[in-house]
Design a protein around this motif. Structure first.
Motif, PDB file in Angstrom:
ATOM      1  N   PHE A  83      36.310  12.387  74.136  1.00 21.00           N
ATOM      2  CA  PHE A  83      37.150  11.782  73.990  1.00 21.00           C
ATOM      3  C   PHE A  83      36.918  10.936  75.182  1.00 21.00           C
ATOM      4  N   ARG A  84      36.208  11.153  76.000  1.00 19.07           N
ATOM      5  CA  ARG A  84      35.779  10.180  77.381  1.00 19.07           C
ATOM      6  C   ARG A  84      35.158   9.160  76.781  1.00 19.07           C
ATOM      7  N   SER A  86      35.060   8.279  73.285  1.00 20.29           N
ATOM      8  CA  SER A  86      36.083   7.289  72.475  1.00 20.29           C
ATOM      9  C   SER A  86      36.849   6.401  73.241  1.00 20.29           C
ATOM     10  N   TRP A  87      37.161   6.689  74.282  1.00 17.65           N
ATOM     11  CA  TRP A  87      38.006   6.405  75.094  1.00 17.65           C
ATOM     12  C   TRP A  87      37.436   5.063  75.035  1.00 17.65           C
ATOM     13  N   GLN A  90      37.087   2.619  73.119  1.00 23.22           N
ATOM     14  CA  GLN A  90      38.236   1.695  72.622  1.00 23.22           C
ATOM     15  C   GLN A  90      38.227   0.220  73.618  1.00 23.22           C
ATOM     16  N   GLU A  91      38.083   0.486  74.785  1.00 24.31           N
ATOM     17  CA  GLU A  91      38.182  -0.400  75.876  1.00 24.31           C
ATOM     18  C   GLU A  91      36.620  -1.171  75.700  1.00 24.31           C
ATOM     19  N   ALA A 138      35.181   2.094  83.424  1.00 26.42           N
ATOM     20  CA  ALA A 138      35.395   1.556  82.172  1.00 26.42           C
ATOM     21  C   ALA A 138      35.337   0.163  82.538  1.00 26.42           C
ATOM     22  N   THR A 239      40.118   4.513  65.507  1.00 27.48           N
ATOM     23  CA  THR A 239      38.751   4.865  66.192  1.00 27.48           C
ATOM     24  C   THR A 239      39.779   6.747  66.636  1.00 27.48           C
ATOM     25  N   TRP A 240      41.227   6.849  66.108  1.00 25.82           N
ATOM     26  CA  TRP A 240      41.720   8.038  65.469  1.00 25.82           C
ATOM     27  C   TRP A 240      40.425   8.671  64.474  1.00 25.82           C
ATOM     28  N   GLN A 243      38.017  10.097  65.635  1.00 26.65           N
ATOM     29  CA  GLN A 243      37.566  11.323  65.909  1.00 26.65           C
ATOM     30  C   GLN A 243      38.156  12.413  65.655  1.00 26.65           C
TER      31      GLN A 243
END
Length: 344
Positions: A83-84, A86-87, A90-91, A138, A239-240, A243
């Motif tokens: 999740f890190r 993936s975040w 997204q950024e 980020a 992105t969802w 995941q």
């Protein structure tokens, strides 16, 4: 006080000594030496990374077949950093919507080393957690990407004043301690994977046999590429889905790549490739797949025997006669039910 005369050093932490007081030999334990790692200044770290980049723990070059500039984020699955990663993906997709070619998430699994969080841009390391001493913020990652692919781009509040005094940042980076690269889950999994000795050399090609044994144990490398239209603003949906697939097929997938599609390319693209073959085309299927439907398609292709739990048990039809959603009732029955349940 007892005095000793050293006679023989047995190991790093023990020795044989003679005691004149008791006229005898004793084995004494020496204090274990403490190793202290002092990080190098930032400019020295950057120079070393450029001269000797740390190879990826992935079994192949994840950026070789992807649209450039390609950003790859390799993360340790045992440490649960999906999740890190993936975040951060997204950024970067949000900030570099017009500049980035593709972003790849690469799960690092045993027998690869634990604690991996490695970020590459076109196969050049721009952040290594084991070397930097921490995860990237980020804005830090955005600045490094911007400097590589679009030096003139303004990052707004995430930007820093150029030619800013460096000593403070150098002191901050130098104050970081050594990074703990130990991962208990990775170590536990390694015990279950038979590996050859690290120093064994393959007689035929002269290469380390460890790499060959890993390749043989995971000969099938499954890759997913999702191409989506940026104009339709489908980035969060993609992105969802990424995941969901990485969570379900953590052991089966080698990587997932997201490729933004922009003009002059065709508008409305949403194509999912599995091992370079089209698994889903929005225009042909007349829609975007639900996560559970896509999981079943991927499972049938790469791991037919895998159980998907409640995803498998869900019904495939919503038009069954016994489905309460599809039962028609008249006004009298509706009034009776409202009275029964106390609904006015």
């Amino acid at each position: 006080m007892m005095h000793f005369l050293p006679v023989l050093l047995l190991k790093m932490n023990s020795a044989v000594a003679f005691s004149p007081t008791y006229n005898a030999l004793f084995t004494i334990r020496l204090p274990t030496p403490v190793q202290v790692r002092v990080p190098l200044p930032v400019q020295h770290q950057t120079a070393i990374l450029q001269a000797n980049p740390r190879p990826s723990t992935a079994l192949f070059d994840s950026s070789s077949n992807h649209k450039e500039p390609n950003l790859s984020i390799e993360y340790c699955t045992g440490c649960r950093w999906m999740f890190r990663a993936s975040w951060l993906m997204q950024e970067c997709l949000t900030t570099f919507n017009d500049e980035i070619g593709s972003i790849t998430l690469v799960p690092s699994k045993p027998p690869s080393p634990g604690g991996t969080f490695l970020i590459k841009l076109n196969n050049d390391v721009i952040w290594d957690r084991k070397f930097e001493g921490s995860f990237p913020e980020a804005k830090q990652l955005k600045q490094r990407i911007r400097d590589k692919i679009s030096p003139q781009k303004d990052l707004g509040h995430s930007d820093v004043v150029k030619n800013e005094a460096a000593p403070d940042s150098v002191a901050l980076e130098s104050s970081k301690g050594a990074v703990d690269t130990y991962c208990q889950e990775c170590e536990d999994t390694k015990m279950e994977v038979p590996l050859s000795k690290p120093n064994d050399i393959d007689e035929e090609n002269g290469s380390d046999s460890d790499e060959g044994s890993i390749l043989n144990s995971r000969s099938v490398m499954n890759n997913i590429n999702i191409t989506y239209c940026t104009g339709c603003e489908w980035m969060m949906r993609v992105t969802w889905i990424c995941q969901e697939l990485l969570s379900t097929f953590q052991e089966e997938l080698e990587d997932i790549t997201l490729t933004p599609s922009r003009q002059p390319e065709e508008v409305g693209q949403f194509i999912i490739f599995l091992n370079n073959k089209i698994l889903w085309d929005r225009q042909a299927k007349k829609g975007i797949p639900e996560a559970n439907e896509l999981k079943r398609l991927v499972r049938d292709m790469i791991a037919p025997a895998k159980s998907l739990g409640h995803v498998d048990s869900q019904g495939t039809s919503d038009s069954d006669d016994d489905d309460p959603k599809d039962v028609d009732i008249d006004d009298d029955e509706a009034a009776e039910m409202r009275s029964f349940y106390g609904v006015l």
